[in-house]
Scaffold this active site. Sequence first.
Site, PDB file in Angstrom:
ATOM      1  CE  LYS A 175      -2.642  -5.295  -4.521  1.00 51.94           C
ATOM      2  NZ  LYS A 175      -3.123  -6.548  -4.234  1.00 51.94           N
ATOM      3  CB  SER A 189      -1.805  -4.667   4.335  1.00 51.49           C
ATOM      4  OG  SER A 189      -1.344  -5.931   4.285  1.00 51.49           O
ATOM      5  CG  HIS A 248      -0.881 -11.447   6.045  1.00 52.23           C
ATOM      6  ND1 HIS A 248      -0.347 -10.176   6.222  1.00 52.23           N
ATOM      7  CD2 HIS A 248      -1.243 -11.519   4.898  1.00 52.23           C
ATOM      8  CE1 HIS A 248      -0.863  -9.582   4.905  1.00 52.23           C
ATOM      9  NE2 HIS A 248      -1.442 -10.417   4.141  1.00 52.23           N
ATOM     10  NE  ARG A 305      -9.044 -10.120   4.664  1.00 51.94           N
ATOM     11  CZ  ARG A 305      -8.099  -9.400   4.273  1.00 51.94           C
ATOM     12  NH1 ARG A 305      -7.551  -8.737   4.928  1.00 51.94           N
ATOM     13  NH2 ARG A 305      -8.044  -9.657   2.783  1.00 51.94           N
TER      14      ARG A 305
END
Length: 155
Positions: free
Chosen positions: A41, A130, A17, A92
Amino acid sequence: MKVAIYPGSFDPITNGHLDILKRSLEIFDKVIVLIAVNPKKKYFFTVEERKNMILDSVKELGLKNVEVDVTDGLTVKYAKEHNAKHLIRGLRAVTDFEYEFQIASANEFADKEIDMIFFMARNETTFISSSTIMELHRNGVDVSKLVPNAVYKKL
Ligand code: ADP
């Protein structure tokens, strides 16, 4: 003044990040790191913990012109309210692309005036997420090279 929003979960913020944040500061005068809260979430850290880790990391790296905020609404709406025309995201793998492409289309539908800017992950941070950090840490792997000190201390 050119302002961009970098929305995400940041649960917790990682070196991946931070690399995107640094690169976006080369283009924009100010970047607001926006913790976007999705009530559906489940998160490892509370919003307050995530916010403090971001603030400490930004301080640790000496980054200027960064603000941290929280929203439980649409990021495009937040952007408009804060005079920002661009949202920053990172890519990514191909799997990121599909997800991001869908979000970009939904954002375009919600507000055509807000555009998205994507940064490709660097080779050295491309595997960092994460959840990977939390998984490695839970299994006793030293993740100190993958996260800022502020996060490592918290882990
Ligand atoms: P979200 O739940 O919204 O995907 P994340 O905090 O997981 O929030 O990610 C925020 C943004 O940062 C996403 O666009 C994600 O692809 C990007 N990102 C996360 N880790 C990396 C990394 N290692 N390299 C590049 N971009 C990354």
